[in-house]
Write a protein that holds these residues in place. Structure first.
Motif, PDB file in Angstrom:
ATOM      1  N   ILE A 101       0.839  -1.207   0.000  1.00 60.74           N
ATOM      2  CA  ILE A 101       0.000   0.000   0.000  1.00 60.74           C
ATOM      3  C   ILE A 101       0.871   1.254   0.000  1.00 60.74           C
ATOM      4  CG2 ILE A 101      -1.643   1.349   1.365  1.00 60.74           C
ATOM      5  CD1 ILE A 101      -3.030  -0.965   0.132  1.00 60.74           C
ATOM      6  N   LEU A 102       1.897   1.256   0.842  1.00 54.48           N
ATOM      7  CA  LEU A 102       2.775   2.420   0.923  1.00 54.48           C
ATOM      8  C   LEU A 102       3.574   2.592  -0.366  1.00 54.48           C
ATOM      9  CD1 LEU A 102       3.999   1.978   4.605  1.00 54.48           C
ATOM     10  CD2 LEU A 102       2.350   3.656   3.736  1.00 54.48           C
ATOM     11  N   PHE A 103       3.980   1.491  -0.975  1.00 51.56           N
ATOM     12  CA  PHE A 103       4.676   1.564  -2.265  1.00 51.56           C
ATOM     13  C   PHE A 103       3.763   2.160  -3.326  1.00 51.56           C
ATOM     14  CE2 PHE A 103       5.408  -0.716  -6.358  1.00 51.56           C
ATOM     15  CZ  PHE A 103       6.576  -0.063  -6.722  1.00 51.56           C
ATOM     16  N   LEU A 104       2.512   1.719  -3.342  1.00 52.17           N
ATOM     17  CA  LEU A 104       1.502   2.272  -4.261  1.00 52.17           C
ATOM     18  C   LEU A 104       1.423   3.787  -4.098  1.00 52.17           C
ATOM     19  CD1 LEU A 104      -2.125   0.845  -4.588  1.00 52.17           C
ATOM     20  CD2 LEU A 104      -1.709   3.284  -4.445  1.00 52.17           C
ATOM     21  N   CYS A 105       1.434   4.251  -2.857  1.00 50.03           N
ATOM     22  CA  CYS A 105       1.304   5.688  -2.581  1.00 50.03           C
ATOM     23  C   CYS A 105       2.490   6.490  -3.114  1.00 50.03           C
ATOM     24  CB  CYS A 105       1.168   5.916  -1.076  1.00 50.03           C
ATOM     25  SG  CYS A 105      -0.380   5.325  -0.373  1.00 50.03           S
ATOM     26  N   CYS A 106       3.627   5.852  -3.327  1.00 47.51           N
ATOM     27  CA  CYS A 106       4.832   6.550  -3.778  1.00 47.51           C
ATOM     28  C   CYS A 106       4.978   6.593  -5.294  1.00 47.51           C
ATOM     29  CB  CYS A 106       6.080   5.875  -3.188  1.00 47.51           C
ATOM     30  SG  CYS A 106       6.154   5.903  -1.381  1.00 47.51           S
ATOM     31  N   LEU A 107       4.103   5.901  -6.011  1.00 43.87           N
ATOM     32  CA  LEU A 107       4.249   5.779  -7.466  1.00 43.87           C
ATOM     33  C   LEU A 107       3.761   7.023  -8.205  1.00 43.87           C
ATOM     34  CD1 LEU A 107       3.089   2.090  -7.997  1.00 43.87           C
ATOM     35  CD2 LEU A 107       5.398   3.005  -8.331  1.00 43.87           C
ATOM     36  N   PRO A 108       4.266   7.243  -9.429  1.00 41.31           N
ATOM     37  CA  PRO A 108       3.756   8.342 -10.255  1.00 41.31           C
ATOM     38  C   PRO A 108       2.376   8.032 -10.809  1.00 41.31           C
ATOM     39  CG  PRO A 108       5.411   7.086 -11.457  1.00 41.31           C
ATOM     40  CD  PRO A 108       5.417   6.564 -10.050  1.00 41.31           C
ATOM     41  N   SER A 109       1.787   9.025 -11.460  1.00 37.44           N
ATOM     42  CA  SER A 109       0.467   8.867 -12.056  1.00 37.44           C
ATOM     43  C   SER A 109       0.562   8.089 -13.365  1.00 37.44           C
ATOM     44  CB  SER A 109      -0.143  10.242 -12.307  1.00 37.44           C
ATOM     45  OG  SER A 109      -1.407  10.147 -12.926  1.00 37.44           O
ATOM     46  N   ALA A 134       5.027  14.899 -16.692  1.00 37.86           N
ATOM     47  CA  ALA A 134       5.928  15.341 -15.620  1.00 37.86           C
ATOM     48  C   ALA A 134       5.939  14.334 -14.477  1.00 37.86           C
ATOM     49  CB  ALA A 134       5.495  16.714 -15.114  1.00 37.86           C
ATOM     50  N   SER A 135       4.779  13.805 -14.115  1.00 36.35           N
ATOM     51  CA  SER A 135       4.694  12.830 -13.034  1.00 36.35           C
ATOM     52  C   SER A 135       5.529  11.597 -13.335  1.00 36.35           C
ATOM     53  CB  SER A 135       3.231  12.434 -12.805  1.00 36.35           C
ATOM     54  OG  SER A 135       3.131  11.412 -11.837  1.00 36.35           O
ATOM     55  N   ASN A 136       5.444  11.099 -14.581  1.00 36.73           N
ATOM     56  CA  ASN A 136       6.189   9.898 -14.938  1.00 36.73           C
ATOM     57  C   ASN A 136       7.688  10.148 -15.020  1.00 36.73           C
ATOM     58  OD1 ASN A 136       4.638   7.191 -16.139  1.00 36.73           O
ATOM     59  ND2 ASN A 136       3.323   8.951 -15.768  1.00 36.73           N
ATOM     60  N   VAL A 137       8.077  11.308 -15.573  1.00 36.42           N
ATOM     61  CA  VAL A 137       9.501  11.627 -15.658  1.00 36.42           C
ATOM     62  C   VAL A 137      10.094  11.806 -14.264  1.00 36.42           C
ATOM     63  CG1 VAL A 137      11.182  13.329 -16.441  1.00 36.42           C
ATOM     64  CG2 VAL A 137       9.320  12.635 -17.965  1.00 36.42           C
ATOM     65  N   LEU A 138       9.432  12.631 -13.445  1.00 32.08           N
ATOM     66  CA  LEU A 138       9.935  12.876 -12.092  1.00 32.08           C
ATOM     67  C   LEU A 138       9.818  11.645 -11.207  1.00 32.08           C
ATOM     68  CD1 LEU A 138       8.485  16.468 -11.504  1.00 32.08           C
ATOM     69  CD2 LEU A 138      10.835  15.837 -12.061  1.00 32.08           C
ATOM     70  N   GLY A 139       8.846  10.776 -11.504  1.00 31.16           N
ATOM     71  CA  GLY A 139       8.665   9.579 -10.701  1.00 31.16           C
ATOM     72  C   GLY A 139       9.858   8.665 -10.716  1.00 31.16           C
ATOM     73  N   ILE A 140      10.614   8.669 -11.819  1.00 30.45           N
ATOM     74  CA  ILE A 140      11.820   7.852 -11.889  1.00 30.45           C
ATOM     75  C   ILE A 140      12.809   8.261 -10.803  1.00 30.45           C
ATOM     76  CG2 ILE A 140      13.782   7.205 -13.358  1.00 30.45           C
ATOM     77  CD1 ILE A 140      11.996   7.611 -15.767  1.00 30.45           C
ATOM     78  N   PHE A 141      12.812   9.549 -10.448  1.00 29.43           N
ATOM     79  CA  PHE A 141      13.708  10.053  -9.412  1.00 29.43           C
ATOM     80  C   PHE A 141      13.043  10.028  -8.030  1.00 29.43           C
ATOM     81  CE2 PHE A 141      14.548  12.152 -13.448  1.00 29.43           C
ATOM     82  CZ  PHE A 141      15.918  11.985 -13.612  1.00 29.43           C
ATOM     83  N   ILE A 142      11.763  10.453  -7.986  1.00 28.15           N
ATOM     84  CA  ILE A 142      11.108  10.662  -6.692  1.00 28.15           C
ATOM     85  C   ILE A 142      10.682   9.353  -6.034  1.00 28.15           C
ATOM     86  CG2 ILE A 142       9.099  11.713  -5.554  1.00 28.15           C
ATOM     87  CD1 ILE A 142       9.187  13.918  -7.654  1.00 28.15           C
ATOM     88  N   THR A 143      10.110   8.430  -6.808  1.00 25.48           N
ATOM     89  CA  THR A 143       9.584   7.192  -6.224  1.00 25.48           C
ATOM     90  C   THR A 143      10.637   6.413  -5.441  1.00 25.48           C
ATOM     91  OG1 THR A 143       7.805   6.970  -7.843  1.00 25.48           O
ATOM     92  CG2 THR A 143       8.519   4.964  -6.741  1.00 25.48           C
ATOM     93  N   PRO A 144      11.838   6.175  -5.987  1.00 28.45           N
ATOM     94  CA  PRO A 144      12.842   5.447  -5.186  1.00 28.45           C
ATOM     95  C   PRO A 144      13.186   6.140  -3.878  1.00 28.45           C
ATOM     96  CG  PRO A 144      13.472   5.490  -7.491  1.00 28.45           C
ATOM     97  CD  PRO A 144      12.309   6.430  -7.354  1.00 28.45           C
ATOM     98  N   VAL A 145      13.222   7.487  -3.902  1.00 32.88           N
ATOM     99  CA  VAL A 145      13.533   8.228  -2.672  1.00 32.88           C
ATOM    100  C   VAL A 145      12.416   8.049  -1.645  1.00 32.88           C
ATOM    101  CG1 VAL A 145      13.914  10.521  -1.699  1.00 32.88           C
ATOM    102  CG2 VAL A 145      14.935   9.923  -3.907  1.00 32.88           C
ATOM    103  N   GLY A 265      -4.263  13.448 -10.447  1.00 30.83           N
ATOM    104  CA  GLY A 265      -3.775  13.349  -9.072  1.00 30.83           C
ATOM    105  C   GLY A 265      -4.203  12.105  -8.329  1.00 30.83           C
ATOM    106  N   SER A 266      -5.169  11.348  -8.882  1.00 38.22           N
ATOM    107  CA  SER A 266      -5.672  10.171  -8.170  1.00 38.22           C
ATOM    108  C   SER A 266      -5.187   8.850  -8.755  1.00 38.22           C
ATOM    109  CB  SER A 266      -7.209  10.177  -8.185  1.00 38.22           C
ATOM    110  OG  SER A 266      -7.696  10.072  -9.515  1.00 38.22           O
ATOM    111  N   LYS A 267      -4.505   8.890  -9.909  1.00 37.32           N
ATOM    112  CA  LYS A 267      -4.090   7.667 -10.589  1.00 37.32           C
ATOM    113  C   LYS A 267      -2.735   7.184 -10.090  1.00 37.32           C
ATOM    114  CE  LYS A 267      -7.448   7.419 -13.639  1.00 37.32           C
ATOM    115  NZ  LYS A 267      -8.101   8.641 -13.123  1.00 37.32           N
ATOM    116  N   LYS A 268      -2.522   5.879 -10.230  1.00 34.82           N
ATOM    117  CA  LYS A 268      -1.222   5.278  -9.952  1.00 34.82           C
ATOM    118  C   LYS A 268      -0.893   4.300 -11.073  1.00 34.82           C
ATOM    119  CE  LYS A 268      -0.110   7.363  -6.147  1.00 34.82           C
ATOM    120  NZ  LYS A 268       1.108   8.191  -6.033  1.00 34.82           N
ATOM    121  N   THR A 269       0.339   4.355 -11.556  1.00 31.61           N
ATOM    122  CA  THR A 269       0.725   3.570 -12.709  1.00 31.61           C
ATOM    123  C   THR A 269       1.045   2.124 -12.350  1.00 31.61           C
ATOM    124  OG1 THR A 269       2.349   3.334 -14.493  1.00 31.61           O
ATOM    125  CG2 THR A 269       3.104   4.416 -12.481  1.00 31.61           C
TER     126      THR A 269
END
Length: 326
Positions: A101-109, A134-145, A265-269
């Motif tokens: 669940i927490l991993f899901l919350c960290c994913l991009p849209s 932007a969400s998908n591009v930044l998600g590559i950096f933000i999600t792992p953090v 803002g509500s989607k998760k990939t």
């Protein structure tokens, strides 16, 4: 209406899980599928970089006014809700399921469905395109953090941080470097590349669930737990939808922009989430960790399809009032 039907990709995922349950890969096949998964993940992110135009990347990164709200929903609101829910109901789900669940919350849209629902509802499609990109591009950096922070907080052990660079970031950057030469080919072959992306995810899911089945996944996960996962996913989506709708109206955002905020803002990939999980988590836990994401994927399609129709009616009424005022 097509979003109310069962997603063919989800059907493929369910069939893959059944196959892994009945015929899991084991013995000499394990390292073969392990390296095949790594290769397909790297190829997937390379092709994502190759098909994404440089202009789209720049536009998605610099058009920040509306996007920052959507990015905050994706990378701040979701993790805060997830952590708060875990703090209030720590025993509601199994520990590995909570990590899912927490991993899901960290994913991009998502990209495709976010744009599609925004279009159906009559929202700001250009903003949705830029925000999802932007969400998908930044998600590559933000999600792992974000995942790293969550893992440290809950005492879990993740993969080697360098794996993120080698398997996700480096292929994406290489894809961007060759985009001027491969970009046109990638756009002409979107269907083929979509099939390749989804096929890669299915191989990763089969490998992950095979390992989980060999570790006794279905003995650890009773049927009632699946119901609790669906309930938790539904509650998470409902909370985010309510906050984004009420928050947009509280700050006076126009309806078209509100629609883009709600759906982006509500989607998760799922397509990027499964490969990321394969890199970030130990093989024995990947199968159970991606279950909440797989269920959330179908729930978000069903709920947002109904919401899009409601927004479409509001948009038509607003347009009529505007025409009458003129």
């Amino acid at each position: 209406m097509r979003f109310l039907k069962m997603d063919p990709f989800l059907v493929g995922l369910v069939c893959t899980i059944l196959l892994a349950t009945i015929i899991p890969c084991h013995g000499a096949a394990v390292p073969v599928f392990h390296w095949l998964s790594i290769g397909l993940i790297s190829l997937m992110f390379f092709l994502q970089g190759a098909r994404l135009s440089r202009a789209a990347v720049v536009e998605g990164l610099v058009a920040w006014r509306l996007h920052i709200i959507i990015l905050c929903c994706t990378f701040v609101l979701f993790p805060v809700i997830g952590l708060a829910a875990h703090a209030m109901f720590p025993g509601l789900l199994l520990p590995d399921v909570w990590l899912g669940i927490l991993f899901l919350c960290c994913l991009p849209s998502t990209v495709q469905s976010s744009i599609a629902f925004t279009s159906i509802a009559g929202g700001n499609v250009p903003a949705a395109v830029c925000a999802a990109t932007a969400s998908n591009v930044l998600g590559i950096f933000i999600t792992p953090v974000l995942v790293g922070l969550v893992l440290r907080q809950h005492g879990a052990v993740g993969g080697n941080p360098l794996d993120i660079v080698y398997q996700l970031l480096l292929p994406f950057v290489l894809g961007q470097l060759v985009q001027p030469w491969l970009g046109d080919w990638a756009h002409r072959n979107k269907t083929l590349l979509s099939f390749s992306d989804r096929g890669s995810v299915l191989v990763v899911v089969y490998t992950a669930f095979s390992d989980a089945v060999m570790q006794g996944l279905w003995h650890k996960l009773p049927p009632a737990e699946l119901g609790m996962i669906a309930l938790a996913d539904t509650a998470l989506l409902a909370t985010v939808l309510i906050i984004t709708i009420l928050g947009s109206r509280a700050v006076g955002v126009p309806l078209k922009d509100e629609i883009a905020i709600v759906f982006c803002g509500s989607k998760k990939t799922l397509a990027s989430g499964v490969p990321m999980a394969n890199v970030l988590f130990p093989p024995a836990t990947v199968g159970i960790i991606v279950l909440p994401l797989m269920m959330y994927h179908q729930i978000q399609l069903f709920v947002c399809a109904m919401l899009a129709r409601r927004f479409a009616r509001q948009t038509r009424e607003e347009n009529k009032l505007a025409e009458q005022a003129v």
